[in-house]
Design an enzyme around this catalytic site. Sequence first.
Site, PDB file in Angstrom:
ATOM      1  N   ASP A  13       0.850  -1.188   0.000  1.00 24.32           N
ATOM      2  CA  ASP A  13       0.000   0.000   0.000  1.00 24.32           C
ATOM      3  C   ASP A  13       0.887   1.240   0.000  1.00 24.32           C
ATOM      4  OD1 ASP A  13      -2.091   1.730   0.156  1.00 24.32           O
ATOM      5  OD2 ASP A  13      -2.916   0.946   2.028  1.00 24.32           O
ATOM      6  N   ASP A  36      -3.762   2.599  -5.471  1.00 22.79           N
ATOM      7  CA  ASP A  36      -2.532   2.635  -4.675  1.00 22.79           C
ATOM      8  C   ASP A  36      -2.332   1.403  -3.804  1.00 22.79           C
ATOM      9  OD1 ASP A  36      -4.617   3.089  -2.946  1.00 22.79           O
ATOM     10  OD2 ASP A  36      -3.795   4.921  -2.061  1.00 22.79           O
ATOM     11  N   GLU A  37      -2.998   0.299  -4.147  1.00 25.38           N
ATOM     12  CA  GLU A  37      -3.007  -0.875  -3.277  1.00 25.38           C
ATOM     13  C   GLU A  37      -2.913  -2.155  -4.104  1.00 25.38           C
ATOM     14  OE1 GLU A  37      -5.915  -2.549   0.312  1.00 25.38           O
ATOM     15  OE2 GLU A  37      -6.632  -1.068  -1.125  1.00 25.38           O
TER      16      GLU A  37
END
Length: 387
Positions: free
Chosen positions: A12, A106-107
């Site tokens: 993350d 974003d993960e």
Amino acid sequence: MQSPQRYIAHMDLDSFFVSVEVLNDPSLKGKAVIVGGSRERGVVSTCSYEARKFGVHSAMPMKKALQLCPHAILARGTRGEYSRYSRWVTDIIAAKAPLFEKASIDEFYIDLTGMDKYFDPYQWAIALREEIIEKTQLPISFGLATNKMIAKIATDMAKPNGYLFVQPGMEQTFLAPMPVNKFSGVGEHTHNALKEMGIFFIGDILKFNINDLEKKLGKWGVDLYAKAQGMHHGTVHSYHEAKSISTENTFQENSADMEFLLRELVRMTERVGYELRQDQKLTGCIAIKIRYPDFETTSRQTTINFTFSDDELIPAAISLFHQLYRKGKPVRLLGVRLSELTNHALQGSLFDNPEKKLNLYKAIDDVKNKYGKTALQKARVVKKGSI
């Protein structure tokens, strides 16, 4: 034959939007920065750790965030940069990982099951994290565990900019001292019900009989008991197999009428945009397909800033059409496809008049859900006129 030990890494990017803003403006480093909408009616998308110290968090009304942290610097967001950095990190992971899932902009989840025959999964994940940081300068945290749930919680514990490995067999020990609302899905109502039962920490759940939990909480009680044992069976879905959303139309009569073709293109783009929003997704790529009477088929695609908005999808589709279409030649079939789908549609919409846009599309889609997908359409779809 014994199944191989599962290893799932969850990565993350820390305060992703803020981190990108700091890279573009180094003067923001170490300061309380909030990324989101307008001061009066906006919502916090993300914030720096310096702002979090004052109680600011994502999804908080901007007005409240600025009351808590009045000296914070408000960044409206540069969404094109977020898309670029997200793709950069995705490309680095794709070049190394045997199987990965892009859970959001974003993960990421990475499945390393069975790879321990060839390398140490923990050291591999550390090396990948270091490569991402070295190439992009973005901070990133990861958790490694035997399933997705534990890996994600481990990532949260490792932040900011750290990493944590929950060894196989240590899942219950790892979870036991955490507050019970650490589990996703434990909202305020459920949390209060659990506290009334004397359940404050995850370890407290296992002091109860599973049948008693089911009587009190229904199926959720059974699920909670399994989670407290560290059990989770979610799989990593390959990013390369991510679904696309598409539609196409074979015309009853071949047509070279530009006005008609563009009306159809807009109509189809609106349709896939609606499906995108219903799935709570963003798209980062749009493609157009044209088939001529001789069955010659051509297509062209382009990457775009992650979006779910028709007012961004339609111009991109029209631009692609003009690049691809052989002017004057009749068309048999026209198609539109959206790919590079990812989650967090709300985050992606926070930077271009968020309140108006969110309310507008919610109202439009509510009408379509009630009266049918064609209940509301762009004027150019139902009326003649130039585009």
